[in-house]
Scaffold this motif. Structure first.
Motif, PDB file in Angstrom:
ATOM      1  N   UNK A 169      81.801   4.206  10.147  1.00  0.00           N
ATOM      2  CA  UNK A 169      81.392   2.832   9.857  1.00  0.00           C
ATOM      3  C   UNK A 169      82.281   2.122   8.841  1.00  0.00           C
ATOM      4  N   UNK A 170      82.836   2.857   7.861  1.00  0.00           N
ATOM      5  CA  UNK A 170      83.663   2.223   6.825  1.00  0.00           C
ATOM      6  C   UNK A 170      85.156   2.373   7.097  1.00  0.00           C
ATOM      7  N   UNK A 171      85.493   2.881   8.260  1.00  0.00           N
ATOM      8  CA  UNK A 171      86.903   3.079   8.582  1.00  0.00           C
ATOM      9  C   UNK A 171      87.537   1.752   9.022  1.00  0.00           C
ATOM     10  N   UNK A 172      88.729   1.434   8.509  1.00  0.00           N
ATOM     11  CA  UNK A 172      89.401   0.202   8.947  1.00  0.00           C
ATOM     12  C   UNK A 172      89.774   0.277  10.428  1.00  0.00           C
ATOM     13  N   UNK A 173      89.663  -0.855  11.111  1.00  0.00           N
ATOM     14  CA  UNK A 173      90.015  -0.921  12.521  1.00  0.00           C
ATOM     15  C   UNK A 173      91.459  -0.481  12.744  1.00  0.00           C
ATOM     16  N   UNK A 174      92.315  -0.792  11.796  1.00  0.00           N
ATOM     17  CA  UNK A 174      93.739  -0.458  11.929  1.00  0.00           C
ATOM     18  C   UNK A 174      93.993   1.045  11.956  1.00  0.00           C
ATOM     19  N   UNK A 175      93.006   1.840  11.520  1.00  0.00           N
ATOM     20  CA  UNK A 175      93.169   3.302  11.500  1.00  0.00           C
ATOM     21  C   UNK A 175      92.688   3.976  12.781  1.00  0.00           C
ATOM     22  N   UNK A 176      92.206   3.209  13.737  1.00  0.00           N
ATOM     23  CA  UNK A 176      91.602   3.783  14.936  1.00  0.00           C
ATOM     24  C   UNK A 176      92.613   3.921  16.072  1.00  0.00           C
ATOM     25  N   UNK A 177      92.360   4.896  16.932  1.00  0.00           N
ATOM     26  CA  UNK A 177      93.131   5.045  18.166  1.00  0.00           C
ATOM     27  C   UNK A 177      92.674   3.994  19.178  1.00  0.00           C
ATOM     28  N   UNK A 178      93.422   3.884  20.280  1.00  0.00           N
ATOM     29  CA  UNK A 178      93.047   2.933  21.319  1.00  0.00           C
ATOM     30  C   UNK A 178      91.677   3.219  21.891  1.00  0.00           C
ATOM     31  N   UNK A 179      91.368   4.485  22.128  1.00  0.00           N
ATOM     32  CA  UNK A 179      90.060   4.840  22.661  1.00  0.00           C
ATOM     33  C   UNK A 179      88.938   4.564  21.682  1.00  0.00           C
ATOM     34  N   UNK A 180      89.189   4.812  20.393  1.00  0.00           N
ATOM     35  CA  UNK A 180      88.170   4.522  19.373  1.00  0.00           C
ATOM     36  C   UNK A 180      87.936   3.023  19.261  1.00  0.00           C
ATOM     37  N   UNK A 181      89.003   2.249  19.343  1.00  0.00           N
ATOM     38  CA  UNK A 181      88.855   0.789  19.295  1.00  0.00           C
ATOM     39  C   UNK A 181      88.017   0.284  20.477  1.00  0.00           C
ATOM     40  N   UNK A 182      88.241   0.867  21.645  1.00  0.00           N
ATOM     41  CA  UNK A 182      87.466   0.424  22.808  1.00  0.00           C
ATOM     42  C   UNK A 182      86.000   0.795  22.649  1.00  0.00           C
ATOM     43  N   UNK A 183      85.714   1.926  22.033  1.00  0.00           N
ATOM     44  CA  UNK A 183      84.324   2.298  21.795  1.00  0.00           C
ATOM     45  C   UNK A 183      83.656   1.333  20.811  1.00  0.00           C
ATOM     46  N   UNK A 184      84.414   0.886  19.815  1.00  0.00           N
ATOM     47  CA  UNK A 184      83.884  -0.121  18.891  1.00  0.00           C
ATOM     48  C   UNK A 184      83.630  -1.431  19.636  1.00  0.00           C
ATOM     49  N   UNK A 185      84.537  -1.790  20.525  1.00  0.00           N
ATOM     50  CA  UNK A 185      84.373  -3.014  21.314  1.00  0.00           C
ATOM     51  C   UNK A 185      83.099  -2.959  22.150  1.00  0.00           C
ATOM     52  N   UNK A 186      82.840  -1.812  22.748  1.00  0.00           N
ATOM     53  CA  UNK A 186      81.610  -1.644  23.535  1.00  0.00           C
ATOM     54  C   UNK A 186      80.383  -1.764  22.636  1.00  0.00           C
ATOM     55  N   UNK A 187      80.428  -1.099  21.474  1.00  0.00           N
ATOM     56  CA  UNK A 187      79.303  -1.160  20.540  1.00  0.00           C
ATOM     57  C   UNK A 187      79.066  -2.587  20.057  1.00  0.00           C
ATOM     58  N   UNK A 188      80.147  -3.329  19.784  1.00  0.00           N
ATOM     59  CA  UNK A 188      80.023  -4.718  19.324  1.00  0.00           C
ATOM     60  C   UNK A 188      79.300  -5.584  20.364  1.00  0.00           C
TER      61      UNK A 188
END
Length: 223
Positions: free
Chosen positions: A127-146
């Motif tokens: 939850x406190x991790x910067x978006x810039x530190x995420x992999x492409x797959x992790x970013x897409x999972x955040x996008x789905x959650x959003x």
């Protein structure tokens, strides 16, 4: 089944050429409609018309029987949420991105809902991790959650696993399948992957040159 989203002769013309041409389809509540077809067939353009990210030139879209032009665009995009091919996240943390709709409106973040989605997307502790530190797959999972955070009536998925490696693609597809099953989600899925359309779709529509050329059960259309 109850029809939740319906288009009638939906058309978008750009530069004098129809990129979506008189498309009429019905999407039933709790069903997954997969849209397939070659690049340039109008699949993503059609998806963007469903929540007025682009404006139709002609035709209608109804949500629960109501013409969607009668619905405030912000409210409409909350009810018909889009997960784009590019996650298009904002700067900040995972939590801030998931709850961005509340942040924009200046409302309190629903921490219970954030935690629930982090667990569902296998992102607990991020939850406190910067978006810039995420992999492409992790970013897409955040996008789905959003997108799921606001509990949309209809979920639009535009090539949700494109440009990901096979293992990450399989993970995200399974996470989506779990949410569809557990939450009885209504989805419109645009995918170039016919095998994915078969796995996730209850019905399949095939596009070519901006119009529907086939519609039916996955095994019928994708045989």
């Amino acid at each position: 089944m109850t029809t939740i989203l319906e288009t009638n002769a939906l058309t978008r013309v750009v530069g004098g050429e129809p990129i979506v041409d008189e498309v009429s389809i019905r999407i039933d509540e709790g069903a997954v409609l997969a849209i397939v077809g070659p690049s340039g067939a109008g699949k993503s353009s059609f998806l963007r018309l469903l929540n007025r990210l682009d404006e139709p030139t002609a035709g209608t879209v109804t949500l629960s029987g109501r013409d969607y032009r009668e619905i405030d665009p912000q409210t409409l995009r909350k009810r018909i949420g889009l997960i784009p091919q590019d996650s298009a996240l904002q700067s900040g943390t995972v939590r801030e991105n998931i709850a961005i709709s509340d942040r924009i409106r200046g409302e309190p973040v629903d921490d219970r809902r954030v935690s629930e989605l982090l667990e569902q997307m296998r992102l607990t502790g991020y939850e406190d991790r910067p978006i810039t530190d995420l992999s492409g797959g992790e970013r897409q999972r955040v996008s789905i959650a959003r997108t799921l955070y606001v509990e949309p009536d209809v979920l639009l998925l535009d090539e949700p696993t494109a440009h990901l490696d096979a293992a990450t693609e399989a993970t995200i597809e399974q996470l989506l399948a779990d949410r569809i099953a557990d939450d009885d989600l209504t989805c419109v899925l645009v995918t170039h992957d016919t095998a994915q359309a078969k796995r996730l779709g209850d019905r399949v529509v095939e596009f070519a040159d901006g119009t529907v050329v086939a519609e039916g059960e996955p095994d019928e259309v994708l045989s």
